[in-house]
Design a protein around this motif. Structure first.
Motif, PDB file in Angstrom:
ATOM      1  N   ASN A  94      32.035  31.490  44.948  1.00  0.00           N
ATOM      2  CA  ASN A  94      33.023  30.565  44.369  1.00  0.00           C
ATOM      3  C   ASN A  94      33.565  31.075  43.044  1.00  0.00           C
ATOM      4  OD1 ASN A  94      32.735  28.854  46.529  1.00  0.00           O
ATOM      5  ND2 ASN A  94      31.229  27.535  45.515  1.00  0.00           N
ATOM      6  N   ILE A  95      32.711  31.640  42.220  1.00  0.00           N
ATOM      7  CA  ILE A  95      33.145  32.204  40.938  1.00  0.00           C
ATOM      8  C   ILE A  95      34.080  33.388  41.187  1.00  0.00           C
ATOM      9  CG2 ILE A  95      32.351  33.481  38.887  1.00  0.00           C
ATOM     10  CD1 ILE A  95      29.838  31.667  38.952  1.00  0.00           C
ATOM     11  N   PHE A  96      33.684  34.281  42.090  1.00  0.00           N
ATOM     12  CA  PHE A  96      34.507  35.458  42.398  1.00  0.00           C
ATOM     13  C   PHE A  96      35.890  35.031  42.909  1.00  0.00           C
ATOM     14  CE2 PHE A  96      36.134  38.642  45.314  1.00  0.00           C
ATOM     15  CZ  PHE A  96      36.131  39.767  44.519  1.00  0.00           C
ATOM     16  N   LEU A  97      35.922  34.102  43.858  1.00  0.00           N
ATOM     17  CA  LEU A  97      37.209  33.661  44.419  1.00  0.00           C
ATOM     18  C   LEU A  97      38.056  32.928  43.385  1.00  0.00           C
ATOM     19  CD1 LEU A  97      36.069  32.532  47.981  1.00  0.00           C
ATOM     20  CD2 LEU A  97      37.349  34.594  47.359  1.00  0.00           C
ATOM     21  N   ALA A  98      37.413  32.154  42.535  1.00  0.00           N
ATOM     22  CA  ALA A  98      38.167  31.456  41.491  1.00  0.00           C
ATOM     23  C   ALA A  98      38.826  32.453  40.548  1.00  0.00           C
ATOM     24  CB  ALA A  98      37.256  30.507  40.722  1.00  0.00           C
ATOM     25  N   ARG A  99      38.143  33.540  40.264  1.00  0.00           N
ATOM     26  CA  ARG A  99      38.695  34.549  39.354  1.00  0.00           C
ATOM     27  C   ARG A  99      39.789  35.381  40.027  1.00  0.00           C
ATOM     28  NH1 ARG A  99      41.238  36.063  35.869  1.00  0.00           N
ATOM     29  NH2 ARG A  99      40.987  38.051  34.841  1.00  0.00           N
ATOM     30  N   TRP A 100      39.501  35.926  41.201  1.00  0.00           N
ATOM     31  CA  TRP A 100      40.405  36.915  41.793  1.00  0.00           C
ATOM     32  C   TRP A 100      41.423  36.322  42.750  1.00  0.00           C
ATOM     33  CZ3 TRP A 100      40.671  40.751  38.843  1.00  0.00           C
ATOM     34  CH2 TRP A 100      39.566  41.164  38.111  1.00  0.00           C
ATOM     35  N   ARG A 101      41.104  35.236  43.405  1.00  0.00           N
ATOM     36  CA  ARG A 101      42.077  34.605  44.293  1.00  0.00           C
ATOM     37  C   ARG A 101      42.930  33.606  43.528  1.00  0.00           C
ATOM     38  NH1 ARG A 101      39.473  30.728  48.305  1.00  0.00           N
ATOM     39  NH2 ARG A 101      39.456  29.553  46.372  1.00  0.00           N
ATOM     40  N   ASP A 102      42.262  32.774  42.711  1.00  0.00           N
ATOM     41  CA  ASP A 102      42.963  31.694  42.021  1.00  0.00           C
ATOM     42  C   ASP A 102      43.415  32.069  40.612  1.00  0.00           C
ATOM     43  OD1 ASP A 102      42.328  30.286  44.309  1.00  0.00           O
ATOM     44  OD2 ASP A 102      40.556  29.354  43.426  1.00  0.00           O
ATOM     45  N   ASP A 103      42.998  33.260  40.139  1.00  0.00           N
ATOM     46  CA  ASP A 103      43.406  33.790  38.836  1.00  0.00           C
ATOM     47  C   ASP A 103      43.048  32.853  37.680  1.00  0.00           C
ATOM     48  OD1 ASP A 103      44.427  35.853  37.306  1.00  0.00           O
ATOM     49  OD2 ASP A 103      46.454  35.008  37.270  1.00  0.00           O
ATOM     50  N   LEU A 104      41.857  32.250  37.768  1.00  0.00           N
ATOM     51  CA  LEU A 104      41.379  31.388  36.682  1.00  0.00           C
ATOM     52  C   LEU A 104      40.634  32.222  35.645  1.00  0.00           C
ATOM     53  CD1 LEU A 104      40.011  28.333  38.715  1.00  0.00           C
ATOM     54  CD2 LEU A 104      42.250  28.580  37.626  1.00  0.00           C
ATOM     55  N   SER A 105      40.675  31.785  34.407  1.00  0.00           N
ATOM     56  CA  SER A 105      39.942  32.475  33.340  1.00  0.00           C
ATOM     57  C   SER A 105      38.465  32.090  33.420  1.00  0.00           C
ATOM     58  CB  SER A 105      40.512  32.087  31.983  1.00  0.00           C
ATOM     59  OG  SER A 105      40.197  30.733  31.714  1.00  0.00           O
ATOM     60  N   HIS A 106      37.639  32.832  32.699  1.00  0.00           N
ATOM     61  CA  HIS A 106      36.202  32.539  32.677  1.00  0.00           C
ATOM     62  C   HIS A 106      35.947  31.123  32.176  1.00  0.00           C
ATOM     63  CE1 HIS A 106      35.082  37.099  32.442  1.00  0.00           C
ATOM     64  NE2 HIS A 106      35.727  36.775  33.538  1.00  0.00           N
ATOM     65  N   ILE A 107      36.681  30.717  31.165  1.00  0.00           N
ATOM     66  CA  ILE A 107      36.505  29.375  30.589  1.00  0.00           C
ATOM     67  C   ILE A 107      36.905  28.301  31.609  1.00  0.00           C
ATOM     68  CG2 ILE A 107      37.349  27.801  28.783  1.00  0.00           C
ATOM     69  CD1 ILE A 107      37.572  30.275  26.946  1.00  0.00           C
ATOM     70  N   GLU A 108      38.004  28.543  32.321  1.00  0.00           N
ATOM     71  CA  GLU A 108      38.453  27.575  33.327  1.00  0.00           C
ATOM     72  C   GLU A 108      37.439  27.452  34.458  1.00  0.00           C
ATOM     73  OE1 GLU A 108      43.315  27.917  33.084  1.00  0.00           O
ATOM     74  OE2 GLU A 108      42.200  29.552  34.056  1.00  0.00           O
ATOM     75  N   ILE A 109      36.874  28.580  34.876  1.00  0.00           N
ATOM     76  CA  ILE A 109      35.867  28.564  35.943  1.00  0.00           C
ATOM     77  C   ILE A 109      34.615  27.815  35.473  1.00  0.00           C
ATOM     78  CG2 ILE A 109      34.371  29.990  37.409  1.00  0.00           C
ATOM     79  CD1 ILE A 109      36.579  32.185  37.194  1.00  0.00           C
ATOM     80  N   ALA A 110      34.191  28.097  34.255  1.00  0.00           N
ATOM     81  CA  ALA A 110      33.007  27.426  33.706  1.00  0.00           C
ATOM     82  C   ALA A 110      33.219  25.915  33.677  1.00  0.00           C
ATOM     83  CB  ALA A 110      32.697  27.962  32.313  1.00  0.00           C
ATOM     84  N   ALA A 111      34.378  25.481  33.231  1.00  0.00           N
ATOM     85  CA  ALA A 111      34.672  24.048  33.173  1.00  0.00           C
ATOM     86  C   ALA A 111      34.737  23.449  34.573  1.00  0.00           C
ATOM     87  CB  ALA A 111      35.988  23.811  32.433  1.00  0.00           C
ATOM     88  N   LEU A 112      35.326  24.180  35.503  1.00  0.00           N
ATOM     89  CA  LEU A 112      35.477  23.700  36.878  1.00  0.00           C
ATOM     90  C   LEU A 112      34.122  23.529  37.568  1.00  0.00           C
ATOM     91  CD1 LEU A 112      37.571  23.141  39.208  1.00  0.00           C
ATOM     92  CD2 LEU A 112      37.272  25.542  39.831  1.00  0.00           C
ATOM     93  N   LEU A 113      33.229  24.490  37.350  1.00  0.00           N
ATOM     94  CA  LEU A 113      31.939  24.475  38.050  1.00  0.00           C
ATOM     95  C   LEU A 113      30.804  23.892  37.207  1.00  0.00           C
ATOM     96  CD1 LEU A 113      32.148  27.965  39.803  1.00  0.00           C
ATOM     97  CD2 LEU A 113      32.674  25.727  40.765  1.00  0.00           C
ATOM     98  N   GLY A 114      31.091  23.497  35.982  1.00  0.00           N
ATOM     99  CA  GLY A 114      30.070  22.914  35.112  1.00  0.00           C
ATOM    100  C   GLY A 114      29.035  23.934  34.671  1.00  0.00           C
ATOM    101  N   LEU A 115      29.468  25.134  34.393  1.00  0.00           N
ATOM    102  CA  LEU A 115      28.582  26.222  33.985  1.00  0.00           C
ATOM    103  C   LEU A 115      28.918  26.675  32.575  1.00  0.00           C
ATOM    104  CD1 LEU A 115      28.806  28.357  37.246  1.00  0.00           C
ATOM    105  CD2 LEU A 115      26.933  26.848  36.604  1.00  0.00           C
ATOM    106  N   HIS A 116      28.054  27.470  32.011  1.00  0.00           N
ATOM    107  CA  HIS A 116      28.309  28.088  30.724  1.00  0.00           C
ATOM    108  C   HIS A 116      29.185  29.318  30.979  1.00  0.00           C
ATOM    109  CE1 HIS A 116      27.533  30.224  26.939  1.00  0.00           C
ATOM    110  NE2 HIS A 116      27.271  29.020  26.437  1.00  0.00           N
ATOM    111  N   LYS A 117      30.030  29.656  30.013  1.00  0.00           N
ATOM    112  CA  LYS A 117      30.932  30.798  30.155  1.00  0.00           C
ATOM    113  C   LYS A 117      30.157  32.084  30.403  1.00  0.00           C
ATOM    114  CE  LYS A 117      34.206  33.610  27.602  1.00  0.00           C
ATOM    115  NZ  LYS A 117      34.713  33.932  26.293  1.00  0.00           N
ATOM    116  N   ARG A 118      29.047  32.272  29.728  1.00  0.00           N
ATOM    117  CA  ARG A 118      28.237  33.489  29.882  1.00  0.00           C
ATOM    118  C   ARG A 118      27.658  33.580  31.300  1.00  0.00           C
ATOM    119  NH1 ARG A 118      28.020  38.380  29.394  1.00  0.00           N
ATOM    120  NH2 ARG A 118      25.996  39.318  29.113  1.00  0.00           N
TER     121      ARG A 118
END
Length: 168
Positions: free
Chosen positions: A123-147
């Motif tokens: 999900n993280i990989f697809l959010a980054r490369w398919r959906d072109d989301l930033s690390h911060i956007e992915i973290a917020a979307l999935l409830g994770l820390h940016k690191r």
């Protein structure tokens, strides 16, 4: 009224044929094109209904002839075919059946490799490369820390590179 206008225009065309051809030759850069266009104008005069009063028959004929010549050029440009030697040198980029089948195999292999990833990492990989989301956007979307997103993305990319390097 229209018949009188037509007679005035035809008379002006006959009377000022020489000067009109000279002007058109300069504008069209060819005496042949000017002659042909003026002939088309003469033929077209009888077929067109005249709208309103023509104040300057010579100017009207000049503009009409230029417009007809322009239309002929456009029509010829659309219908002109390329010489065969130019066509032979063109490369067709449309994939053939073999290339299409190989591409499908590659896509199927990629999907199976992606399916081998843990769900969160995929999900993280697809959010980054398919959906072109930033690390911060992915973290917020999935409830994770940016690191965490950065680490999971790095692991996913290493796995995919290793899988791509493996022979089939």
């Amino acid at each position: 009224m229209a018949a009188e206008q037509l007679q005035r225009l035809q008379a002006a065309l006959e009377k000022d044929y020489g000067p009109l051809i000279n002007q058109l030759t300069k504008a069209l850069r060819s005496k042949d094109r000017a002659t042909e266009a003026l002939h088309d104008t003469y033929v077209k005069l009888g077929a067109l209904p005249l709208v309103g009063d023509v104040r300057n028959p010579l100017a009207y004929l000049y503009r009409m002839t230029l417009n007809l010549a322009h239309n002929v050029r456009l029509r010829e440009a659309r219908s002109t075919t390329a010489p065969q030697n130019m066509i032979n040198g063109l490369h067709d980029d449309v994939p053939g059946p073999e290339r299409t089948a190989l591409a499908r195999l590659d896509v199927n292999k990629l999907v199976s490799v992606l399916d081998a990833l843990p769900a969160q990492r995929r999900n993280i990989f697809l959010a980054r490369w398919r959906d072109d989301l930033s690390h911060i956007e992915i973290a917020a979307l999935l409830g994770l820390h940016k690191r965490t997103v950065q680490k999971e993305l790095a692991k996913a990319e290493r796995f995919l590179r290793a899988s791509a390097a493996m022979p089939e």
